[in-house]
Design a protein around this motif. Structure first.
Motif, PDB file in Angstrom:
ATOM      1  N   LYS A 206      44.686  42.525  49.915  1.00  0.00           N
ATOM      2  CA  LYS A 206      44.028  43.668  49.289  1.00  0.00           C
ATOM      3  C   LYS A 206      44.858  44.216  48.126  1.00  0.00           C
ATOM      4  N   SER A 207      46.172  44.212  48.266  1.00  0.00           N
ATOM      5  CA  SER A 207      47.031  44.710  47.191  1.00  0.00           C
ATOM      6  C   SER A 207      46.899  43.849  45.939  1.00  0.00           C
ATOM      7  N   ASP A 208      46.698  42.533  46.123  1.00  0.00           N
ATOM      8  CA  ASP A 208      46.509  41.653  44.971  1.00  0.00           C
ATOM      9  C   ASP A 208      45.178  41.933  44.290  1.00  0.00           C
ATOM     10  N   ARG A 209      44.127  42.097  45.083  1.00  0.00           N
ATOM     11  CA  ARG A 209      42.799  42.334  44.500  1.00  0.00           C
ATOM     12  C   ARG A 209      42.730  43.674  43.782  1.00  0.00           C
ATOM     13  N   ASP A 210      43.400  44.690  44.318  1.00  0.00           N
ATOM     14  CA  ASP A 210      43.268  46.035  43.762  1.00  0.00           C
ATOM     15  C   ASP A 210      44.278  46.351  42.672  1.00  0.00           C
ATOM     16  N   HIS A 211      45.415  45.659  42.659  1.00  0.00           N
ATOM     17  CA  HIS A 211      46.481  46.048  41.738  1.00  0.00           C
ATOM     18  C   HIS A 211      46.987  44.889  40.876  1.00  0.00           C
ATOM     19  N   LYS A 212      47.277  43.763  41.485  1.00  0.00           N
ATOM     20  CA  LYS A 212      47.901  42.680  40.723  1.00  0.00           C
ATOM     21  C   LYS A 212      46.903  41.960  39.833  1.00  0.00           C
ATOM     22  N   PHE A 213      45.668  41.767  40.314  1.00  0.00           N
ATOM     23  CA  PHE A 213      44.638  41.073  39.553  1.00  0.00           C
ATOM     24  C   PHE A 213      43.514  42.058  39.241  1.00  0.00           C
ATOM     25  N   GLY A 214      43.151  42.151  37.965  1.00  0.00           N
ATOM     26  CA  GLY A 214      42.146  43.118  37.558  1.00  0.00           C
ATOM     27  C   GLY A 214      40.744  42.718  37.976  1.00  0.00           C
ATOM     28  N   ASP A 215      39.904  43.727  38.281  1.00  0.00           N
ATOM     29  CA  ASP A 215      38.533  43.443  38.696  1.00  0.00           C
ATOM     30  C   ASP A 215      37.575  43.370  37.517  1.00  0.00           C
ATOM     31  N   ASN A 216      38.098  43.511  36.284  1.00  0.00           N
ATOM     32  CA  ASN A 216      37.240  43.378  35.105  1.00  0.00           C
ATOM     33  C   ASN A 216      37.657  42.195  34.237  1.00  0.00           C
ATOM     34  N   VAL A 217      38.385  41.256  34.832  1.00  0.00           N
ATOM     35  CA  VAL A 217      38.833  40.067  34.112  1.00  0.00           C
ATOM     36  C   VAL A 217      37.886  38.920  34.448  1.00  0.00           C
ATOM     37  N   PHE A 218      37.205  38.401  33.436  1.00  0.00           N
ATOM     38  CA  PHE A 218      36.234  37.330  33.636  1.00  0.00           C
ATOM     39  C   PHE A 218      36.774  36.034  33.040  1.00  0.00           C
ATOM     40  N   PRO A 219      36.576  34.907  33.717  1.00  0.00           N
ATOM     41  CA  PRO A 219      37.037  33.623  33.170  1.00  0.00           C
ATOM     42  C   PRO A 219      36.366  33.317  31.835  1.00  0.00           C
ATOM     43  N   LYS A 220      37.113  32.653  30.960  1.00  0.00           N
ATOM     44  CA  LYS A 220      36.592  32.287  29.646  1.00  0.00           C
ATOM     45  C   LYS A 220      37.298  31.030  29.164  1.00  0.00           C
TER      46      LYS A 220
END
Length: 269
Positions: A206-220
């Motif tokens: 959960k700490s990775d999902r909420d803090h380390k990796f952004g929830d608005n980063v989309f693959p490109k």
């Protein structure tokens, strides 16, 4: 002649002796004596008699033998089935050049039958494990950009991501060798004619999902080059999803990506 020569020699020796005694002595670097610096403080030095040794071993046995027995019985209740398919799932005519077969467009669906010797209690965890895949190489470990993974505003930041940083002058998101080498075997399970669903949600911390990796980063531009290193990502789904992510707007493959980049080449689902 001999007496005349002896007298000056004697006086010369006396003069040298007086000069040596008058010269200042060199300061000694020997530390000041103390019981602390010389390790002579009083210490407990028990005498290990046979009675003391036997008593100590009996006490340790009384404490740890029951713990060991309980751990042994608990480990026997664990049911684990391991299936190695890296050779069995490759046709015999292609086994001399496995890489060429893997990179070809041939149908690679492989059906394996697993026999479970004992009843498995829920929840049942599914892992994949890679051998001879070392993720501690310096160039591999550094080939990523944490700021790009955390914020959409840094998606063009591809520093430290070479050689998987740009494609046609445009940034790759996520960039780097770690992302590029995502393990891309997929699995489905069934028992008889009944399909078994595998829950891939929340397999990352959960700490990775909420803090380390952004929830608005989309693959490109991911895996858009000539040589694909691994699995693909859904460019319409956020990479981590955050705590508000639900199944319909998050990709389970993107969840696997978070685990892959943060934990190495071994996953649990």
């Amino acid at each position: 002649m001999s007496n005349d020569n002896a007298a000056p020699s004697s006086s010369s020796a006396a003069a040298n002796g007086s000069a040596d005694s008058a010269a200042p002595r060199r300061n000694s670097k020997r530390p000041k004596y103390s019981k602390f610096t010389q390790q002579e403080l009083p210490a407990c030095k028990p005498i290990l008699t046979p009675g003391w040794v036997i008593s100590a071993f009996l006490l340790v046995s009384v404490i740890f033998v029951p713990i060991g027995v309980a751990s042994l019985f608990a480990s026997r209740d664990v049911v684990e089935v391991v299936d190695r398919y890296e050779t069995a799932c490759i046709p015999a005519q292609n086994r001399t050049n496995k890489v060429a077969y893997i990179q070809s467009s041939a149908n690679k669906i492989c059906v394996r039958t697993l026999t479970v010797p004992k009843r498995m209690k829920a929840p049942i965890y599914i892992y994949y494990e890679l051998d001879n895949f070392y993720q501690n190489h310096r160039r591999y470990v550094k080939s990523r950009n944490d700021m790009q993974l955390r914020s959409n505003s840094s998606q063009d930041d591809t520093s430290n991501c070479k050689p998987e940083d740009l494609i046609n002058g445009t940034a790759i998101v996520p960039c780097g060798l770690i992302a590029w080498s995502l393990f891309n075997d997929t699995y489905s399970f069934s028992r008889g004619n009944e399909s078994l669903n595998v829950n891939k949600k929340d397999i990352s911390w959960k700490s990775d999902r909420d803090h380390k990796f952004g929830d608005n980063v989309f693959p490109k531009n991911f895996q858009s080059g000539g040589l694909k290193g691994g699995g693909s990502l859904n460019e319409s789904k956020p990479r981590a999803g955050g705590s508000h992510c639900v199944d319909e707007n998050c990709s389970s493959t993107n969840f696997q990506k978070v685990v892959w980049e943060d934990r190495g080449g071994s996953q649990q689902r």
